[in-house]
Write a protein that holds these residues in place. Structure first.
Motif, PDB file in Angstrom:
ATOM      1  N   ASN A 229       0.807  -1.232   0.000  1.00 23.10           N
ATOM      2  CA  ASN A 229       0.000   0.000   0.000  1.00 23.10           C
ATOM      3  C   ASN A 229       0.835   1.274   0.000  1.00 23.10           C
ATOM      4  N   ARG A 230       2.137   1.165   0.061  1.00 23.76           N
ATOM      5  CA  ARG A 230       2.993   2.361   0.164  1.00 23.76           C
ATOM      6  C   ARG A 230       2.907   3.268  -1.055  1.00 23.76           C
ATOM      7  N   THR A 231       2.563   2.697  -2.194  1.00 32.73           N
ATOM      8  CA  THR A 231       2.436   3.510  -3.408  1.00 32.73           C
ATOM      9  C   THR A 231       0.966   3.766  -3.759  1.00 32.73           C
ATOM     10  N   ALA A 232       0.087   3.495  -2.825  1.00 29.27           N
ATOM     11  CA  ALA A 232      -1.348   3.704  -3.069  1.00 29.27           C
ATOM     12  C   ALA A 232      -1.632   5.187  -3.260  1.00 29.27           C
ATOM     13  N   GLN A 233      -2.567   5.472  -4.140  1.00 27.86           N
ATOM     14  CA  GLN A 233      -2.994   6.847  -4.353  1.00 27.86           C
ATOM     15  C   GLN A 233      -4.214   7.120  -3.483  1.00 27.86           C
ATOM     16  N   ILE A 234      -4.581   8.389  -3.384  1.00 22.23           N
ATOM     17  CA  ILE A 234      -5.643   8.813  -2.477  1.00 22.23           C
ATOM     18  C   ILE A 234      -6.934   8.003  -2.654  1.00 22.23           C
ATOM     19  N   PRO A 235      -7.455   7.820  -3.870  1.00 22.01           N
ATOM     20  CA  PRO A 235      -8.708   7.056  -3.991  1.00 22.01           C
ATOM     21  C   PRO A 235      -8.598   5.632  -3.432  1.00 22.01           C
ATOM     22  N   GLN A 236      -7.439   4.998  -3.604  1.00 19.20           N
ATOM     23  CA  GLN A 236      -7.241   3.654  -3.069  1.00 19.20           C
ATOM     24  C   GLN A 236      -7.201   3.678  -1.542  1.00 19.20           C
ATOM     25  N   ILE A 237      -6.623   4.727  -0.974  1.00 13.62           N
ATOM     26  CA  ILE A 237      -6.552   4.851   0.487  1.00 13.62           C
ATOM     27  C   ILE A 237      -7.958   5.072   1.046  1.00 13.62           C
ATOM     28  N   VAL A 238      -8.731   5.922   0.377  1.00 13.46           N
ATOM     29  CA  VAL A 238     -10.112   6.174   0.807  1.00 13.46           C
ATOM     30  C   VAL A 238     -10.895   4.865   0.791  1.00 13.46           C
TER      31      VAL A 238
ATOM     32  N   VAL B 122      -1.469  14.944   4.846  1.00 11.36           N
ATOM     33  CA  VAL B 122      -0.281  15.154   4.003  1.00 11.36           C
ATOM     34  C   VAL B 122       0.178  16.607   4.131  1.00 11.36           C
ATOM     35  N   LYS B 123      -0.765  17.528   4.077  1.00 10.24           N
ATOM     36  CA  LYS B 123      -0.422  18.950   4.170  1.00 10.24           C
ATOM     37  C   LYS B 123       0.193  19.283   5.523  1.00 10.24           C
ATOM     38  N   GLN B 124      -0.278  18.631   6.577  1.00 15.18           N
ATOM     39  CA  GLN B 124       0.273  18.848   7.914  1.00 15.18           C
ATOM     40  C   GLN B 124       1.601  18.123   8.108  1.00 15.18           C
ATOM     41  N   LYS B 125       2.021  17.367   7.081  1.00 14.25           N
ATOM     42  CA  LYS B 125       3.256  16.579   7.094  1.00 14.25           C
ATOM     43  C   LYS B 125       3.209  15.449   8.119  1.00 14.25           C
ATOM     44  N   ARG B 126       2.017  14.985   8.420  1.00 12.54           N
ATOM     45  CA  ARG B 126       1.878  13.798   9.269  1.00 12.54           C
ATOM     46  C   ARG B 126       2.106  12.542   8.431  1.00 12.54           C
ATOM     47  N   LEU B 127       1.775  12.615   7.142  1.00 12.40           N
ATOM     48  CA  LEU B 127       2.098  11.562   6.184  1.00 12.40           C
ATOM     49  C   LEU B 127       3.074  12.185   5.196  1.00 12.40           C
ATOM     50  N   HIS B 128       4.313  11.726   5.205  1.00 13.88           N
ATOM     51  CA  HIS B 128       5.350  12.348   4.390  1.00 13.88           C
ATOM     52  C   HIS B 128       5.381  11.771   2.982  1.00 13.88           C
ATOM     53  N   PRO B 129       5.335  12.636   1.956  1.00 16.27           N
ATOM     54  CA  PRO B 129       5.449  12.165   0.576  1.00 16.27           C
ATOM     55  C   PRO B 129       6.767  11.445   0.298  1.00 16.27           C
ATOM     56  N   ALA B 130       7.807  11.698   1.087  1.00 23.16           N
ATOM     57  CA  ALA B 130       9.075  10.992   0.899  1.00 23.16           C
ATOM     58  C   ALA B 130       8.900   9.500   1.208  1.00 23.16           C
ATOM     59  N   GLN B 131       8.078   9.184   2.193  1.00 26.08           N
ATOM     60  CA  GLN B 131       7.818   7.791   2.548  1.00 26.08           C
ATOM     61  C   GLN B 131       6.736   7.187   1.659  1.00 26.08           C
ATOM     62  N   PHE B 132       5.779   8.005   1.268  1.00 26.59           N
ATOM     63  CA  PHE B 132       4.639   7.551   0.472  1.00 26.59           C
ATOM     64  C   PHE B 132       4.540   8.443  -0.764  1.00 26.59           C
ATOM     65  N   PRO B 133       5.259   8.130  -1.830  1.00 32.21           N
ATOM     66  CA  PRO B 133       5.419   9.037  -2.973  1.00 32.21           C
ATOM     67  C   PRO B 133       4.155   9.368  -3.760  1.00 32.21           C
ATOM     68  N   SER B 134       3.092   8.628  -3.598  1.00 27.26           N
ATOM     69  CA  SER B 134       1.873   8.894  -4.370  1.00 27.26           C
ATOM     70  C   SER B 134       0.949   9.887  -3.682  1.00 27.26           C
ATOM     71  N   LEU B 135       1.308  10.370  -2.509  1.00 26.53           N
ATOM     72  CA  LEU B 135       0.453  11.296  -1.766  1.00 26.53           C
ATOM     73  C   LEU B 135       0.737  12.735  -2.143  1.00 26.53           C
ATOM     74  N   SER B 136      -0.304  13.529  -2.224  1.00 24.34           N
ATOM     75  CA  SER B 136      -0.164  14.951  -2.535  1.00 24.34           C
ATOM     76  C   SER B 136      -1.367  15.699  -1.972  1.00 24.34           C
TER      77      SER B 136
END
Length: 136
Positions: free
Chosen positions: A45-54, A68-82
């Motif tokens: 699931n590390r490369t999951a995109q937002i719809p898949q996470i939802v 993601v915006k609060q940097k609680r989920l880091h895009p460096a660890q999970f590259p598909s998040l934005s």
């Protein structure tokens, strides 16, 4: 002590201080974060995109983007998040606005500078105009 305020999520009354919502909503948000984080820690699931996470967690998209915006989920660890650029709404992983919008703002500022310099040069040229007086 903080001031009395209404929770933006459930409209309950609470003391606003460092917290921006009531304890119940904070607890619910933290549970949602833990659910999303547990889902994202699974290798597949590390490369999951937002719809898949939802779909996998049941946590609303808006809330995931907030994490993601609060940097609680880091895009460096999970590259598909934005999350969305505040100017154009495009996807970004860092900052408040995307690189295209930054370039657009910078070019606008440079144009304003050039216009200002041109205006100053015209004003100086107008002051330096010499007239000849014809003596008879």
């Amino acid at each position: 002590m903080g001031e009395v305020a209404n929770c933006p999520h459930c409209n309950a009354i609470f003391f606003r201080g460092p917290a921006t919502m009531c304890k119940d909503c904070m607890k619910k948000e933290e549970e949602q974060f833990q659910t999303v984080y547990a889902f994202m820690r699974i290798r597949k699931n590390r490369t999951a995109q937002i719809p898949q996470i939802v779909e996998g967690t049941g946590v609303p998209e808006k809330q995931i983007r907030k994490f993601v915006k609060q940097k609680r989920l880091h895009p460096a660890q999970f590259p598909s998040l934005s999350y969305e650029c505040e100017k154009c709404g495009g996807p970004i992983q860092d900052g408040r606005i995307c690189l295209d919008c930054i370039k657009e703002i910078e070019s606008g500022l440079k144009q304003v500078e050039r216009d200002k310099e041109l205006s100053e040069m015209k004003n100086q040229a107008a002051k330096m105009t010499y007239y000849s007086v014809k003596d008879d």
